[in-house]
Design an enzyme around this catalytic site. Structure first.
Site, PDB file in Angstrom:
ATOM      1  N   ARG A 121      18.452 -21.816 -26.147  1.00 18.28           N
ATOM      2  CA  ARG A 121      18.948 -21.801 -27.541  1.00 18.28           C
ATOM      3  C   ARG A 121      20.091 -22.452 -27.912  1.00 18.28           C
ATOM      4  O   ARG A 121      20.386 -22.454 -29.393  1.00 18.28           O
ATOM      5  CB  ARG A 121      19.031 -20.160 -27.992  1.00 18.28           C
ATOM      6  CG  ARG A 121      17.683 -19.429 -27.703  1.00 18.28           C
ATOM      7  CD  ARG A 121      17.913 -17.803 -28.234  1.00 18.28           C
ATOM      8  NE  ARG A 121      18.050 -17.872 -29.457  1.00 18.28           N
ATOM      9  CZ  ARG A 121      17.165 -17.604 -30.232  1.00 18.28           C
ATOM     10  NH1 ARG A 121      15.901 -17.526 -30.084  1.00 18.28           N
ATOM     11  NH2 ARG A 121      17.413 -17.520 -31.730  1.00 18.28           N
ATOM     12  N   HIS A 168      -5.659 -59.674 -38.704  1.00 16.79           N
ATOM     13  CA  HIS A 168      -5.107 -60.842 -38.020  1.00 16.79           C
ATOM     14  C   HIS A 168      -5.011 -60.548 -36.495  1.00 16.79           C
ATOM     15  O   HIS A 168      -4.388 -61.344 -35.804  1.00 16.79           O
ATOM     16  CB  HIS A 168      -3.687 -61.019 -38.641  1.00 16.79           C
ATOM     17  CG  HIS A 168      -3.549 -61.014 -40.000  1.00 16.79           C
ATOM     18  ND1 HIS A 168      -3.953 -62.393 -40.610  1.00 16.79           N
ATOM     19  CD2 HIS A 168      -3.136 -60.523 -41.052  1.00 16.79           C
ATOM     20  CE1 HIS A 168      -3.860 -62.183 -41.681  1.00 16.79           C
ATOM     21  NE2 HIS A 168      -3.315 -61.170 -42.293  1.00 16.79           N
ATOM     22  N   TRP A 190      25.431 -22.956 -30.372  1.00 19.30           N
ATOM     23  CA  TRP A 190      24.865 -24.325 -30.515  1.00 19.30           C
ATOM     24  C   TRP A 190      25.757 -24.412 -31.908  1.00 19.30           C
ATOM     25  O   TRP A 190      25.016 -24.068 -33.012  1.00 19.30           O
ATOM     26  CB  TRP A 190      23.628 -24.131 -30.917  1.00 19.30           C
ATOM     27  CG  TRP A 190      22.860 -25.504 -30.792  1.00 19.30           C
ATOM     28  CD1 TRP A 190      22.563 -25.963 -32.226  1.00 19.30           C
ATOM     29  CD2 TRP A 190      22.635 -26.691 -30.146  1.00 19.30           C
ATOM     30  NE1 TRP A 190      22.082 -27.364 -32.159  1.00 19.30           N
ATOM     31  CE2 TRP A 190      22.030 -27.609 -31.060  1.00 19.30           C
ATOM     32  CE3 TRP A 190      23.012 -26.884 -28.728  1.00 19.30           C
ATOM     33  CZ2 TRP A 190      21.742 -28.999 -30.314  1.00 19.30           C
ATOM     34  CZ3 TRP A 190      22.488 -28.167 -28.220  1.00 19.30           C
ATOM     35  CH2 TRP A 190      21.947 -29.144 -29.055  1.00 19.30           C
ATOM     36  N   GLU A 217       3.443 -41.143 -24.895  1.00 23.83           N
ATOM     37  CA  GLU A 217       4.616 -40.881 -24.225  1.00 23.83           C
ATOM     38  C   GLU A 217       4.207 -39.601 -23.340  1.00 23.83           C
ATOM     39  O   GLU A 217       4.584 -39.332 -22.275  1.00 23.83           O
ATOM     40  CB  GLU A 217       5.789 -40.624 -25.015  1.00 23.83           C
ATOM     41  CG  GLU A 217       6.089 -39.642 -25.921  1.00 23.83           C
ATOM     42  CD  GLU A 217       7.368 -39.439 -26.583  1.00 23.83           C
ATOM     43  OE1 GLU A 217       8.398 -39.868 -26.196  1.00 23.83           O
ATOM     44  OE2 GLU A 217       7.363 -39.110 -27.797  1.00 23.83           O
ATOM     45  N   LYS A 237      15.173 -36.773 -21.508  1.00 29.12           N
ATOM     46  CA  LYS A 237      15.449 -36.373 -22.947  1.00 29.12           C
ATOM     47  C   LYS A 237      16.366 -37.173 -23.522  1.00 29.12           C
ATOM     48  O   LYS A 237      16.484 -37.500 -24.959  1.00 29.12           O
ATOM     49  CB  LYS A 237      15.721 -35.041 -22.861  1.00 29.12           C
ATOM     50  CG  LYS A 237      16.250 -34.318 -24.144  1.00 29.12           C
ATOM     51  CD  LYS A 237      14.724 -34.141 -25.028  1.00 29.12           C
ATOM     52  CE  LYS A 237      15.189 -33.901 -26.480  1.00 29.12           C
ATOM     53  NZ  LYS A 237      14.083 -34.242 -27.364  1.00 29.12           N
ATOM     54  N   LYS A 258       4.230 -40.725 -29.845  1.00 30.52           N
ATOM     55  CA  LYS A 258       3.711 -39.257 -29.236  1.00 30.52           C
ATOM     56  C   LYS A 258       2.605 -39.707 -28.349  1.00 30.52           C
ATOM     57  O   LYS A 258       2.751 -38.854 -27.123  1.00 30.52           O
ATOM     58  CB  LYS A 258       3.536 -38.352 -30.134  1.00 30.52           C
ATOM     59  CG  LYS A 258       4.645 -37.972 -31.160  1.00 30.52           C
ATOM     60  CD  LYS A 258       5.565 -36.777 -30.436  1.00 30.52           C
ATOM     61  CE  LYS A 258       6.504 -37.179 -29.862  1.00 30.52           C
ATOM     62  NZ  LYS A 258       7.640 -37.790 -30.608  1.00 30.52           N
ATOM     63  N   ASN A 312      24.388 -15.196 -35.004  1.00 29.26           N
ATOM     64  CA  ASN A 312      23.547 -16.192 -35.140  1.00 29.26           C
ATOM     65  C   ASN A 312      23.294 -16.194 -36.796  1.00 29.26           C
ATOM     66  O   ASN A 312      23.188 -15.490 -37.312  1.00 29.26           O
ATOM     67  CB  ASN A 312      22.247 -16.094 -34.793  1.00 29.26           C
ATOM     68  CG  ASN A 312      22.351 -16.005 -33.103  1.00 29.26           C
ATOM     69  OD1 ASN A 312      23.316 -16.504 -32.653  1.00 29.26           O
ATOM     70  ND2 ASN A 312      21.403 -15.779 -32.551  1.00 29.26           N
ATOM     71  N   GLY A 313      23.178 -17.610 -37.202  1.00 29.03           N
ATOM     72  CA  GLY A 313      22.930 -17.822 -38.561  1.00 29.03           C
ATOM     73  C   GLY A 313      24.015 -18.457 -39.527  1.00 29.03           C
ATOM     74  O   GLY A 313      24.929 -18.876 -39.007  1.00 29.03           O
ATOM     75  N   CYS A 337      21.594 -20.678 -31.395  1.00 29.51           N
ATOM     76  CA  CYS A 337      22.514 -19.696 -30.783  1.00 29.51           C
ATOM     77  C   CYS A 337      22.077 -18.534 -30.317  1.00 29.51           C
ATOM     78  O   CYS A 337      20.728 -18.210 -30.381  1.00 29.51           O
ATOM     79  CB  CYS A 337      23.623 -19.312 -31.590  1.00 29.51           C
ATOM     80  SG  CYS A 337      24.490 -20.386 -32.355  1.00 29.51           S
ATOM     81  N   GLU A 357       4.771 -43.431 -35.202  1.00 32.15           N
ATOM     82  CA  GLU A 357       5.289 -42.049 -34.527  1.00 32.15           C
ATOM     83  C   GLU A 357       4.111 -41.429 -33.652  1.00 32.15           C
ATOM     84  O   GLU A 357       4.164 -40.973 -32.613  1.00 32.15           O
ATOM     85  CB  GLU A 357       6.071 -41.406 -35.467  1.00 32.15           C
ATOM     86  CG  GLU A 357       6.420 -39.922 -34.994  1.00 32.15           C
ATOM     87  CD  GLU A 357       7.142 -40.052 -33.709  1.00 32.15           C
ATOM     88  OE1 GLU A 357       7.876 -40.790 -33.217  1.00 32.15           O
ATOM     89  OE2 GLU A 357       7.354 -38.899 -32.870  1.00 32.15           O
TER      90      GLU A 357
HETATM   91  C1  G6P Z   1      14.588 -40.742 -25.204  1.00 30.29           C
HETATM   92  C2  G6P Z   1      13.593 -39.724 -25.783  1.00 30.29           C
HETATM   93  C3  G6P Z   1      12.605 -39.834 -26.800  1.00 30.29           C
HETATM   94  C4  G6P Z   1      14.124 -39.998 -27.868  1.00 30.29           C
HETATM   95  C5  G6P Z   1      14.850 -41.406 -27.686  1.00 30.29           C
HETATM   96  C6  G6P Z   1      16.146 -41.461 -28.666  1.00 30.29           C
HETATM   97  O1  G6P Z   1      13.835 -42.050 -25.050  1.00 30.29           O
HETATM   98  O2  G6P Z   1      12.569 -39.550 -24.635  1.00 30.29           O
HETATM   99  O3  G6P Z   1      12.112 -38.637 -27.384  1.00 30.29           O
HETATM  100  O4  G6P Z   1      13.374 -40.281 -29.307  1.00 30.29           O
HETATM  101  O5  G6P Z   1      15.407 -41.142 -26.329  1.00 30.29           O
HETATM  102  O6  G6P Z   1      16.815 -40.190 -28.420  1.00 30.29           O
HETATM  103  P1  G6P Z   1      18.104 -39.693 -29.483  1.00 30.29           P
HETATM  104  O7  G6P Z   1      18.744 -38.721 -28.649  1.00 30.29           O
HETATM  105  O8  G6P Z   1      18.956 -40.748 -29.620  1.00 30.29           O
HETATM  106  O9  G6P Z   1      17.407 -39.287 -30.793  1.00 30.29           O
END
Ligand code: G6P
Length: 607
Positions: free
Chosen positions: A27, A503, A74, A487, A602, A484, A100-101, A2, A480
């Site tokens: 925010r 293998h 938010w 991507e 996103k 990262k 906020n909080g 927020c 992961e």
């Molecule tokens: C997109 C984003 C990823 C994310 C995935 C799932 O591909 O680029 O960073 O992990 O969606 O998104 P979600 O909002 O479902 O966690």
């Protein structure tokens, strides 16, 4: 998170407040509101949606006044509705606050002080407004002070009262507030970004401080009424870097947000003395919980790697067979589901089309369907019969970091909660909770190594490919870390369970092909070490994530990043962070658009 903005001066407040909200939108942006005083009364206008919705609503109104506060929300407490948007008033409309909080003891406060008060929203903030009203005897600063002495939780607070129209009162505990000092005017905001267009002279409030801001000056005091002298400082940030709080990219800011938002994910959801967790939103009777014989975790991208950590935790602690599936596969493979299957959709945005479709399929087949979601009121949150918000705050970088951590945190809490219904002992539950509480401090120890990780990343940035290795609970961490890196840096990478190397992937090894291996001290340490020695023998450059104190790691590896020890199941909460930083610094060194990598979005709302 927020955002709050306030103004007191001689100019029209409204344009300053609305432009300020636009700067703070990063925010939070699910609803917004503004209150402006014309010297006699307040006009309060709120709207659901982004700031522009509020701006449109305000256009036909002629809101005059040179004092006001505004807020972009938010949601954390209560759904996304106009009634829940800030600013809030109490019984009478002569008091308004934006906050906020989280007020943790809002239920107690309501019972103790608010008999006969009629509440209009579902927010903890409104309780605070009523509490200030109860203590108001003609001096807003003193009413705020008395009310805050009763409060447990966090706040960044802005308040106004129509009986004292030339005054703004602000208070901070755990949620940032900054006062901007202009020429005959003051600004108040959650960070410096909305005031930079007006002034660069600022005073940062510290926890436990209350500020009384009026045209005749600024008075800062402590909760126990001691006067505090503070001097303004000049900041040289521009607006964009202020939104990122000085970090070069949102991704880096969000990586560094992790210790704080992790606390938000677990706050109020554990019981240390009983060694258990309690996620109230699950909405299942204990009979229904006992009937769960299988769990399916559905997710996409980074969320699916968090889900894999959840699988290890649920199987180990609760003994419930758990599967992980990506939404795009699950929806088309005619999955076998019965009434004793509990399905979680795990998603930051709550809008990922494949996760939603998979969850709808599970619902059609009669499973218990729940969500683990970040965005309040998102589609998945609305379509499930319960679940948990992960409270990571808005995540803006495409590459998910803090949402991943909080997904893992919530899944571990669920594993503890289900575990305590059957095979998890109170003693182990207690140890797990105690270890969870130490995580934020340990995360900070990892984050403090960012500059060293940058040096390592720069050394390997020109590699054509990389391999990430892990075993057990660290295999999802390797997945992961690899995800990262590819991507945001566009370097091809793969992740393997270390035992699988023989293998196939061993064929890739050699001096041109760096390997990142997670070799922390856990029950699979010796096994992992043998795999790492094989990599060494084949002359691949080796970057190790090792436990603090494991000096032998230095003899094996070209580069070692040390992480503090924790319980094995919690290791992903720490071990993922150096990999996030490694990917980030590699991408920066290669000049990539870190926050907006090519071809990615996103939130993927199409199939
Ligand atoms: C997109 C984003 C990823 C994310 C995935 C799932 O591909 O680029 O960073 O992990 O969606 O998104 P979600 O909002 O479902 O966690």
């Amino acid at each position: 998170m927020c955002g709050i903005i306030g103004y007191i001066g001689k100019k029209q407040a409204l344009p300053i407040l609305i432009n300020g909200l636009r700067r703070l939108e990063y925010r939070g942006y699910d609803s917004a509101g503004v209150a402006v005083s014309d010297g006699k009364k307040f006009t309060k206008i709120k709207a659901v949606g982004k700031i522009e919705k509020l701006a449109e609503k305000l256009k036909p109104l002629d809101l005059n006044g040179s004092v006001g506060i505004a807020h972009t929300r938010w949601a954390t407490h209560g759904g996304v509705t106009e009634a829940n948007a800030h600013p809030h008033s109490a019984c009478a409309d002569d008091l308004v606050i934006a906050h906020n909080g989280i007020i943790e003891n809002y239920r107690e406060l309501k019972e103790k002080f608010l008999k006969g008060h009629e509440l209009k929203s579902e927010t903890d903030t409104e309780i605070l407004a009523h509490l200030i009203e109860v203590f108001y005897k003609g001096n807003l600063t003193e009413a705020v002070r008395t009310a805050l002495k009763e409060v447990r939780g966090t706040y960044g607070l802005a308040a106004m009262h129509s009986d004292e129209p030339d005054k703004l009162v602000a208070a901070r505990f755990g949620s940032p507030l900054v006062i901007g000092v202009g020429d005959g005017e003051y600004f108040l905001a959650s960070d410096t970004s909305p005031m930079l267009a007006h002034t660069k002279e600022v005073i940062f409030l510290d926890d436990g401080e209350i500020a009384e801001i009026s045209l005749s000056g600024l008075k800062i005091s402590s909760l126990d009424s001691k006067n505090i002298t503070k001097y303004s400082e000049t900041i040289d940030w521009d607006e964009a870097s202020a939104q990122k709080q000085g970090y070069e990219h949102f991704m880096l800011k969000e990586i560094f947000d992790q210790p704080a938002v992790f606390k938000d994910a677990i706050r109020g959801r554990y019981n240390l003395t009983e060694g258990t967790a309690h996620l109230g939103g699950l909405n299942m009777t204990s009979e229904q919980m006992h009937s769960v014989s299988r769990v399916i975790l559905l997710a996409c991208g980074t969320a699916s790697y968090a889900a894999l950590v959840g699988k290890y935790a649920l199987e180990r602690l609760a003994g419930i067979p758990t599967e992980v599936d990506v939404g795009s596969e699950f929806r088309y493979r005619d999955p076998i589901i019965d009434r004793n299957t509990l399905v979680f959709g795990i998603t930051q945005s709550g809008e990922t089309a494949d996760t939603l479709a998979a969850l709808r399929e599970a619902k059609r087949k009669g499973a218990f369907v729940r969500g683990i979601v970040n965005v309040i009121g998102s589609t998945l949150a609305r379509e499930t019969d319960g679940g948990t918000y992960m409270h990571a705050g808005p995540e803006l970088a495409v590459a998910s970091t803090k949402a991943y951590t909080n997904m893992v945190a919530v899944l571990i809490l669920y594993a503890i909660q289900f575990g305590r219904l059957n095979r998890l002992t109170q003693a182990t539950g207690e140890r797990l909770i105690a270890a969870l509480l130490e995580i934020p401090t340990k995360m900070k120890e990892v984050l403090a190594q960012s500059e060293r990780i940058k040096t390592i990343a720069e050394k390997y940035k020109d590699s054509v490919g990389m391999l990430f290795l892990g075993r057990g609970i660290n295999y999802p961490v390797a997945l992961e870390g690899s995800h990262k890196l590819k991507e945001i840096s566009y370097i091809h990478s793969e992740a393997y369970p270390a035992g699988e190397m023989k293998h196939g992937a061993n064929a890739l090894l050699g001096p041109h092909f760096p390997v990142v291996a997670i070799m922390t001290k856990n029950q699979l340490y010796e096994k992992m070490r043998s795999s790492v020695e094989e990599v060494r023998a084949r002359k691949s450059p080796l970057i190790l994530i090792a436990t603090v104190g494991d000096e032998s790691a230095r003899e094996l590896a070209d580069d070692v990043i040390y992480v503090p020890p924790t319980m094995e199941l919690l290791e992903p909460l720490l071990n993922t962070i150096p990999l996030q930083l490694f990917a980030y610094h590699t991408a920066v060194a290669l000049g990539r658009d870190v926050d907006r990598p090519r071809n990615l979005a996103k939130s993927v709302t199409v199939e």
